[in-house]
Every structure is written in structure tokens, then in C-alpha cells.
Design a protein around this motif. Structure first.
Motif, PDB file in Angstrom:
ATOM      1  N   ILE A  53       1.554  -0.556   0.014  1.00 30.77           N
ATOM      2  CA  ILE A  53       2.025  -1.340   1.315  1.00 30.77           C
ATOM      3  C   ILE A  53       0.972  -2.627   1.006  1.00 30.77           C
ATOM      4  CG2 ILE A  53       1.618  -1.490   3.633  1.00 30.77           C
ATOM      5  CD1 ILE A  53       2.647   1.382   4.073  1.00 30.77           C
ATOM      6  N   ASP A  54      -0.257  -2.153   0.653  1.00 24.53           N
ATOM      7  CA  ASP A  54      -1.113  -3.535   0.317  1.00 24.53           C
ATOM      8  C   ASP A  54      -0.709  -4.230  -0.832  1.00 24.53           C
ATOM      9  OD1 ASP A  54      -2.931  -2.633   2.698  1.00 24.53           O
ATOM     10  OD2 ASP A  54      -4.211  -1.405   1.080  1.00 24.53           O
ATOM     11  N   MET A  94      -7.916   6.213   0.330  1.00 24.05           N
ATOM     12  CA  MET A  94      -6.641   5.523   0.488  1.00 24.05           C
ATOM     13  C   MET A  94      -5.783   6.067  -0.145  1.00 24.05           C
ATOM     14  SD  MET A  94      -5.785   1.550  -0.196  1.00 24.05           S
ATOM     15  CE  MET A  94      -6.530   0.939   1.418  1.00 24.05           C
ATOM     16  N   ASN A  95      -4.552   6.486   0.503  1.00 18.53           N
ATOM     17  CA  ASN A  95      -3.401   7.229  -0.109  1.00 18.53           C
ATOM     18  C   ASN A  95      -2.522   5.958  -1.351  1.00 18.53           C
ATOM     19  OD1 ASN A  95      -1.582   6.365   1.472  1.00 18.53           O
ATOM     20  ND2 ASN A  95      -1.643   8.253   2.909  1.00 18.53           N
ATOM     21  N   ASP A  96      -1.511   6.662  -1.989  1.00 17.05           N
ATOM     22  CA  ASP A  96      -0.872   5.877  -2.813  1.00 17.05           C
ATOM     23  C   ASP A  96       0.179   4.994  -1.792  1.00 17.05           C
ATOM     24  OD1 ASP A  96      -1.882   6.764  -4.841  1.00 17.05           O
ATOM     25  OD2 ASP A  96      -0.519   8.148  -5.294  1.00 17.05           O
ATOM     26  N   GLU A  97       0.738   5.628  -0.727  1.00 21.63           N
ATOM     27  CA  GLU A  97       1.497   4.862   0.163  1.00 21.63           C
ATOM     28  C   GLU A  97       0.648   3.370   0.547  1.00 21.63           C
ATOM     29  OE1 GLU A  97       4.507   5.329   3.953  1.00 21.63           O
ATOM     30  OE2 GLU A  97       3.732   7.161   2.904  1.00 21.63           O
ATOM     31  N   ASN A  98      -0.173   3.782   1.063  1.00 20.84           N
ATOM     32  CA  ASN A  98      -0.988   2.560   1.774  1.00 20.84           C
ATOM     33  C   ASN A  98      -1.335   1.563   0.396  1.00 20.84           C
ATOM     34  OD1 ASN A  98      -1.030   3.568   4.105  1.00 20.84           O
ATOM     35  ND2 ASN A  98      -3.325   4.672   4.203  1.00 20.84           N
ATOM     36  N   ARG A  99      -1.604   2.030  -0.529  1.00 24.25           N
ATOM     37  CA  ARG A  99      -1.983   1.183  -1.728  1.00 24.25           C
ATOM     38  C   ARG A  99      -0.716   0.375  -2.150  1.00 24.25           C
ATOM     39  NH1 ARG A  99      -4.088   3.791  -6.653  1.00 24.25           N
ATOM     40  NH2 ARG A  99      -4.232   1.871  -7.395  1.00 24.25           N
ATOM     41  N   GLU A 109       2.317  -4.662  -1.658  1.00 27.33           N
ATOM     42  CA  GLU A 109       3.666  -5.347  -1.152  1.00 27.33           C
ATOM     43  C   GLU A 109       3.417  -6.589  -0.438  1.00 27.33           C
ATOM     44  OE1 GLU A 109       5.793  -2.315   0.329  1.00 27.33           O
ATOM     45  OE2 GLU A 109       7.023  -1.836  -1.336  1.00 27.33           O
TER      46      GLU A 109
END
Length: 67
Positions: A8-9, A1-6, A11
């Protein structure tokens, strides 16, 4: 899982937490309001019973109708 998805989760979870806190705050407010109403009603009923008792009236001094 990349930083952007983390992010988003995180948020999404934060948004859900904010919604839950808002709902709980509304519930606590409504319960407090209802408690205030019930306390006022209890005070009125107690005063009414005292008034009847002091006047010698009311169910505290009456015999039940079947006697």
C-alpha cells in the motif's frame, strides 16, 4: 509492518510520483510553448528594427528630444 501495508505504501508513493511527473510534464510543455512565442516575438522585433534601420528611420538615427 506486514507485506500488505508495504505494498500500500509503495502504491501511494508510485501514485504521488505519477502525479509529480504529470505536473512537471505540463510545466515543461507550457514553458516550451512560451519560449516559442518569445522567439517569434524577438524575430518580429529584430525584423522591425532592421526595416527601420534600412529606411533610415527609427530611434537608431534620431536625436533625443532634449537636444
Amino acid at each position: 509492518m506486514n507485506d500488505e501495508n508495504r505494498f500500500i505504501d509503495i502504491e501511494i508513493k508510485l501514485s504521488e510520483q505519477e502525479n509529480l511527473v504529470d505536473a512537471l510534464n505540463r510545466t515543461v510543455y507550457e514553458q516550451g510553448r512560451r519560449i516559442d512565442q518569445l522567439e517569434a516575438l524577438a524575430a518580429k522585433l529584430a525584423e522591425h528594427v532592421r526595416t527601420l534601420r534600412d529606411a533610415g528611420q527609427g530611434p537608431l538615427n534620431e536625436r533625443p528630444p532634449h537636444y
